[in-house]
Design an enzyme around this catalytic site. Structure first.
Site, mmCIF file in Angstrom:
data_model
loop_
_atom_site.group_PDB
_atom_site.id
_atom_site.type_symbol
_atom_site.label_atom_id
_atom_site.label_comp_id
_atom_site.label_asym_id
_atom_site.label_seq_id
_atom_site.Cartn_x
_atom_site.Cartn_y
_atom_site.Cartn_z
ATOM 1 N N LYS A 124 -15.488 -29.245 -34.439
ATOM 2 C CA LYS A 124 -15.576 -28.191 -35.438
ATOM 3 C C LYS A 124 -15.799 -27.013 -34.487
ATOM 4 O O LYS A 124 -15.221 -25.964 -35.175
ATOM 5 C CB LYS A 124 -16.935 -28.413 -36.354
ATOM 6 N N LYS A 207 -7.490 -36.259 -36.662
ATOM 7 C CA LYS A 207 -7.982 -37.021 -37.845
ATOM 8 C C LYS A 207 -7.417 -35.919 -39.032
ATOM 9 O O LYS A 207 -7.456 -34.865 -39.078
ATOM 10 C CB LYS A 207 -9.481 -36.953 -37.733
ATOM 11 N N LYS A 210 -10.358 -33.088 -45.027
ATOM 12 C CA LYS A 210 -10.128 -32.525 -46.229
ATOM 13 C C LYS A 210 -10.147 -30.863 -46.312
ATOM 14 O O LYS A 210 -9.823 -30.136 -47.158
ATOM 15 C CB LYS A 210 -11.119 -32.978 -47.220
HETATM 16 N N1 AQP Z 1 -9.079 -39.327 -41.517
HETATM 17 C C1 AQP Z 1 -10.285 -40.217 -42.018
HETATM 18 N N2 AQP Z 1 -10.021 -41.719 -41.869
HETATM 19 C C2 AQP Z 1 -10.853 -42.496 -42.498
HETATM 20 N N3 AQP Z 1 -12.100 -42.008 -42.720
HETATM 21 C C3 AQP Z 1 -12.389 -40.822 -42.775
HETATM 22 N N4 AQP Z 1 -13.475 -40.103 -43.386
HETATM 23 C C4 AQP Z 1 -13.240 -38.878 -43.106
HETATM 24 N N5 AQP Z 1 -12.020 -38.602 -42.667
HETATM 25 C C5 AQP Z 1 -11.323 -39.619 -42.422
HETATM 26 C C6 AQP Z 1 -14.848 -40.802 -43.696
HETATM 27 O O1 AQP Z 1 -14.923 -40.000 -45.119
HETATM 28 C C7 AQP Z 1 -16.252 -40.103 -45.298
HETATM 29 C C8 AQP Z 1 -16.821 -38.785 -45.901
HETATM 30 O O2 AQP Z 1 -16.464 -37.820 -45.005
HETATM 31 P P1 AQP Z 1 -17.338 -36.395 -44.847
HETATM 32 O O3 AQP Z 1 -16.686 -35.802 -45.945
HETATM 33 O O4 AQP Z 1 -18.788 -36.641 -45.192
HETATM 34 O O5 AQP Z 1 -17.098 -35.987 -43.427
HETATM 35 P P2 AQP Z 1 -15.823 -35.969 -42.474
HETATM 36 O O6 AQP Z 1 -16.009 -37.040 -41.857
HETATM 37 O O7 AQP Z 1 -16.186 -34.474 -41.553
HETATM 38 O O8 AQP Z 1 -14.541 -35.950 -43.427
HETATM 39 P P3 AQP Z 1 -13.541 -34.642 -43.710
HETATM 40 O O9 AQP Z 1 -12.527 -35.152 -44.660
HETATM 41 O O10 AQP Z 1 -12.858 -34.585 -41.924
HETATM 42 O O11 AQP Z 1 -14.208 -33.378 -44.008
HETATM 43 P P4 AQP Z 1 -14.152 -32.013 -43.349
HETATM 44 O O12 AQP Z 1 -12.828 -31.474 -43.309
HETATM 45 O O13 AQP Z 1 -14.968 -31.056 -44.320
HETATM 46 O O14 AQP Z 1 -14.942 -32.123 -41.847
HETATM 47 C C9 AQP Z 1 -17.111 -40.582 -43.973
HETATM 48 O O15 AQP Z 1 -17.250 -41.825 -44.061
HETATM 49 C C10 AQP Z 1 -15.926 -40.354 -43.035
HETATM 50 O O16 AQP Z 1 -16.156 -41.187 -42.009
#
Ligand code: AQP
Length: 328
Positions: A124, A207, A210
Site C-alpha cells: 500500500k 492481486k 477493489k
Molecule cells: N484478489 C483476491 N483474491 C482472493 N481473496 C481476496 N481478498 C481480497 N482480495 C482478494 C479477500 O477478501 C476479503 C476482504 O478483503 P478486505 O476488503 O478486508 O481487504 P483486502 O484484502 O485489502 O481486499 P482488497 O479488495 O485488496 O481491498 P483494497 O483494495 O481496499 O486493499 C479478505 O478475506 C481478503 O483476503
C-alpha cells in the site's frame, strides 16, 4: 471479555470483515464471500459475525459520500452472496467503539519491527506514495487483531493476503495472555482451497483489488455484464495457446483457470482435458460465461435488497447482539 460474558456466548464464533473501499471484486467473492456462505451452511453449530470494516477503509483517503454508499453495498452484497440473515450477526465496525479501544491496547504491545514487516503495508505504501501514508495504515494490523480478539472468535475465514495479519493477531493475543493472564481465545485461520488469491487480469502478478477503481484487470461484483465479458476476453495471457496450469510461466492462464475452477468445482486436470486443442478465445468465452452466470444471480439478488428494509433490519439486529459482548 469477562468470564460471565464468555459463559453467555453459547456457540463458538466465526468472524470476518470486508473493507468498504470500493465495490467488492470477484477476488473478494472467491477468496472470502463465497467461503463465508459455504461455511455458514456447513458449520451449523457456529454463529457468524461479519462486519463492514469502515475503520479500516479510512486508513486511505475516502470520499465521505462514496464511502457511505460503499458501506451499504458491502452489507447488501454479503446478503446477496448467500449469507442467511437469520444466522448472521452483521454490523458496522465503527458502531462498536471497543474495536478502536482494544486496537490501541494492541498497538501498545506490538513492535514497530513487526508492523514494518507486513507485506500489505509495504504494497500500500508503494501505491499511495503520491498521497501520503497515514499512521493508521501502519497500525492497521493491530486494529484487525482487536476486531478478532474482542469476540473470542474461533475461526477467521480470509483470502491468503490476510494470513500474515492473522498470524500477527495470534502472536499479539498470545503475548497479551502471557503477560496479563488468559484473556483471549487464539483464533485459527480458514483459507479457501481454491481462489484464495485471484490476480489482476491485466497484471497477473498483482492481486485483484477493489480500490483499483478504473482498472481493466478487476471484475467488480456490480459491474455491467458486458463490461465483464470484455475484460475477461482481453485478459493478458501468453503466446503458447495451450490451456495448462503453470503459475510461474503462465500466470494469466493460470489465474483464469483458478477462476474457472472455483466457479465450476472442476480440477485443473479436468479443465486441461476440457480445453485440449482449443484456442484461448474459446477458453476465455467459457470463463466469461461462468462469471456472468454467477454475477447475474448476485446482481439480481442485490437489486432486490439494496433499497429495501432488509439491510437495515439485519444491521440493527446485528448491533443489538454485538454491543453487549464488546462492552466487557
Ligand atoms: N484478489 C483476491 N483474491 C482472493 N481473496 C481476496 N481478498 C481480497 N482480495 C482478494 C479477500 O477478501 C476479503 C476482504 O478483503 P478486505 O476488503 O478486508 O481487504 P483486502 O484484502 O485489502 O481486499 P482488497 O479488495 O485488496 O481491498 P483494497 O483494495 O481496499 O486493499 C479478505 O478475506 C481478503 O483476503
Amino acid at each position: 471479555m469477562n468470564t460471565e460474558v464468555k459463559q453467555n456466548i453459547k456457540r463458538p464464533i466465526v468472524l470476518s470483515g470486508v473493507k468498504p473501499t470500493g465495490i467488492p471484486t470477484l477476488g473478494n467473492y472467491l477468496g472470502a464471500l463465497k467461503n463465508f456462505a459455504k461455511l455458514q451452511n456447513e458449520m451449523t453449530n457456529y454463529d457468524f459475525y461479519i462486519f463492514v470494516a469502515d475503520l479500516h477503509a479510512i486508513t486511505v483517503p475516502q470520499n465521505p459520500k462514496e464511502l457511505k454508499q460503499n458501506i451499504r453495498n458491502v452489507a447488501a452484497l454479503y446478503l446477496a452472496c448467500g449469507l442467511e440473515p437469520e444466522r448472521l450477526v452483521l454490523f458496522l465496525q465503527s458502531e462498536v467503539h471497543e474495536h478502536a479501544e482494544l486496537g490501541y491496547v494492541m498497538q501498545s504491545i506490538s513492535y514497530m519491527g513487526e508492523l514494518e514487516r507486513m507485506t500489505q503495508f509495504k504494497d500500500k505504501v508503494a501505491k499511495n506514495m503520491t498521497q501520503g501514508v497515514t499512521s493508521a495504515l501502519f497500525t492497521y494490523p493491530t486494529l484487525m487483531a482487536a476486531d478478532i480478539l474482542l469476540y473470542d472468535a474461533k475461526y477467521v475465514p480470509v483470502g491468503d493476503d490476510q494470513m500474515q495479519h492473522l498470524e500477527l493477531t495470534r502472536d499479539l493475543g498470545t503475548r497479551f495472555n502471557n503477560r496479563f493472564g488468559n484473556t483471549f481465545n487464539i483464533p485459527e485461520c480458514l483459507v479457501t482451497k481454491q481462489g484464495s488469491r485471484i490476480m489482476d487480469l491485466q497484471d497477473p502478478t498483482k492481486k485483484m483489488s477493489k480500490s483499483e477503481n478504473e482498472n481493466k484487470g478487476c471484475i467488480f461484483l456490480l459491474e455491467p455484464l458486458n463490461s465483464i465479458k470484455k475484460k475477461i476476453k482481453s485478459a493478458v495471457t501468453d503466446s503458447e495457446a495451450s490451456v495448462h496450469y503453470d503459475k510461474v510461466n503462465k500466470p494469466g492462464i493460470s489465474n483464469l483457470m483458478t477462476i474457472y475452477s472455483s466457479l465450476t468445482n472442476k480440477s485443473f486436470k479436468e479443465i486441461e482435458a476440457e480445453f485440449v486443442g482449443c484456442n484461448y478465445g474459446t477458453f476465455k468465452t467459457k470463463v466469461a460465461d461462468a462469471v456472468v452466470e454467477l454475477l447475474t444471480k448476485i446482481q439480481s439478488k442485490y437489486n432486490e435488497i439494496v433499497n429495501g428494509d432488509l439491510v437495515n433490519k439485519v444491521l440493527d439486529e446485528g448491533i443489538k447482539k454485538v454491543l453487549p459482548l464488546s462492552k466487557n
